[in-house]
Design an enzyme around this catalytic site. Structure first.
Site, PDB file in Angstrom:
ATOM      1  N   MET A   1       8.550 -24.549  18.042  1.00  0.00           N
ATOM      2  CA  MET A   1       8.765 -25.995  17.904  1.00  0.00           C
ATOM      3  C   MET A   1       8.137 -26.761  19.070  1.00  0.00           C
ATOM      4  O   MET A   1       8.686 -27.771  19.523  1.00  0.00           O
ATOM      5  CB  MET A   1      10.268 -26.309  17.798  1.00  0.00           C
ATOM      6  CG  MET A   1      10.856 -25.828  16.498  1.00  0.00           C
ATOM      7  SD  MET A   1      12.620 -26.167  16.364  1.00  0.00           S
ATOM      8  CE  MET A   1      13.312 -24.689  17.064  1.00  0.00           C
TER       9      MET A   1
ATOM     10  N   ASP B   1      14.666 -23.994   3.017  1.00  0.00           N
ATOM     11  CA  ASP B   1      14.079 -24.895   4.013  1.00  0.00           C
ATOM     12  C   ASP B   1      12.657 -25.259   3.640  1.00  0.00           C
ATOM     13  O   ASP B   1      12.046 -24.647   2.773  1.00  0.00           O
ATOM     14  CB  ASP B   1      14.025 -24.180   5.369  1.00  0.00           C
ATOM     15  CG  ASP B   1      15.366 -24.146   6.055  1.00  0.00           C
ATOM     16  OD1 ASP B   1      16.265 -24.861   5.612  1.00  0.00           O
ATOM     17  OD2 ASP B   1      15.488 -23.395   7.037  1.00  0.00           O
TER      18      ASP B   1
ATOM     19  N   LYS C   1      14.086 -30.092   6.188  1.00  0.00           N
ATOM     20  CA  LYS C   1      14.176 -31.225   7.112  1.00  0.00           C
ATOM     21  C   LYS C   1      12.770 -31.611   7.509  1.00  0.00           C
ATOM     22  O   LYS C   1      12.210 -31.078   8.455  1.00  0.00           O
ATOM     23  CB  LYS C   1      14.996 -30.839   8.334  1.00  0.00           C
ATOM     24  CG  LYS C   1      16.430 -30.548   8.014  1.00  0.00           C
ATOM     25  CD  LYS C   1      17.122 -30.016   9.232  1.00  0.00           C
ATOM     26  CE  LYS C   1      18.356 -29.237   8.823  1.00  0.00           C
ATOM     27  NZ  LYS C   1      18.809 -28.339   9.852  1.00  0.00           N
TER      28      LYS C   1
END
Ligand SMILES: C[S@@+](CC[C@H](N)C(=O)[O-])C[C@H]1O[C@@H](n2cnc3c(N)ncnc32)[C@H](O)[C@@H]1O
Length: 256
Positions: free
Chosen positions: A169, A33, A55
């Site tokens: 997040m 990642d 991502k």
């Protein structure tokens, strides 16, 4: 032939588990990642193939279905595949979905837990997520929910718990978090700590009150800690090893 879902920890290579380091050093393929640090990737064997499925919120995206396919395909062809994820693979890491896809395809899969940023982040700011007499529980939530679906979090329940709330997040949704918690009755004076790029040389810590959350931009990645423990750190922010860190000048109750 096994795909290992490996937690890379929050950033500092020294927070990698021994098992993760061993697997990295023997892997034929490393699927990783965006949040995995270059120092950790450098621990892989020289022959390893790297597949970056990061991502990036502003750039290329590899869909979860594509990632599952890559894991199944590599898992069928190679002896040791390491799927390296920031923190712990099963904490907002979609490790569960990958494990299910691999099992469904008949590819052996193993999980190697990692140190999650939801605990390590606060710890680096001198904040224990539980503390006798202050908070006897902690809840970890994500503020990153599908914008097309109704809010699945019960903000009233979270506000009423009176224990530690850790938000992952949440950088882009700091203002929304403040609004939801204030609406739910949480006091505007509730202490908040924001730990950005925890355990890396770029770590920053900001202490504030809930009323102030989201007024200033919150950088990514950050852990947001809300509750009494954020107002009374037991240690000054952790100074990392001399080789990798900048000194911190903050006292525990002020802004760094
Ligand atoms: C997709 S979630 C993955 C969480 C990860 N599996 C874990 O256990 O830490 C990514 C979020 O974790 C948090 N995060 C991960 N690493 C961090 C770090 N070094 N410092 C601060 N926050 C971090 C941030 O909230 C970021 O937006």
């Amino acid at each position: 032939m096994t795909v290992h879902l490996v937690g890379a920890g929050p950033g500092d290579p020294e927070l990698l588990t021994l098992k993760a380091a061993r697997l990295l050093g023997t892997a034929d393929v490393v699927v990783h990642d965006r949040l995995v640090s270059p120092e950790i990737l450098a621990m892989a064997a020289p022959w390893a193939e790297f597949v970056d499925v990061g991502k990036d919120p502003n750039g290329r995206r590899t869909s979860q279905e594509q990632i599952n396919e890559i894991l199944i395909q590599r898992g069928r062809c190679h002896n040791t595949v390491v799927r390296l994820k920031g923190g712990d693979p099963f904490v907002f890491g979609r490790g569960g979905e990958e494990a299910t896809a691999l099992e469904g395809a008949g590819v052996p899969v193993e999980v190697v837990p990692g140190i999650t940023s939801s605990i390590a982040g606060p710890a680096m700011a001198g904040i224990p997520v539980t503390h006798r007499g202050v908070s006897s529980a902690f809840t970890v939530v994500t503020a990153h929910e599908d914008p097309h679906k109704p809010d699945s979090l019960n903000w009233h329940a979270l506000a009423e718990l009176g224990t530690t709330l850790v938000v992952l997040m949440g950088a882009r949704r700091a203002e929304k978090i403040r609004g939801r918690l204030l609406e739910a009755g949480m006091a505007g004076t509730t202490p908040v700590a924001i730990v950005t790029e925890a355990t890396t040389a770029r770590q920053r810590v900001r202490y504030l009150a809930l009323d102030e959350l989201g007024i200033e931009p919150v950088a990514n990645p950050s852990v947001i800690v809300i509750g009494a423990v954020a107002g009374s750190p037991v240690l000054a922010p952790n100074v990392l090893s001399a080789a990798t860190s900048q000194p911190h000048h903050a006292s525990p109750l002020t802004t760094a």
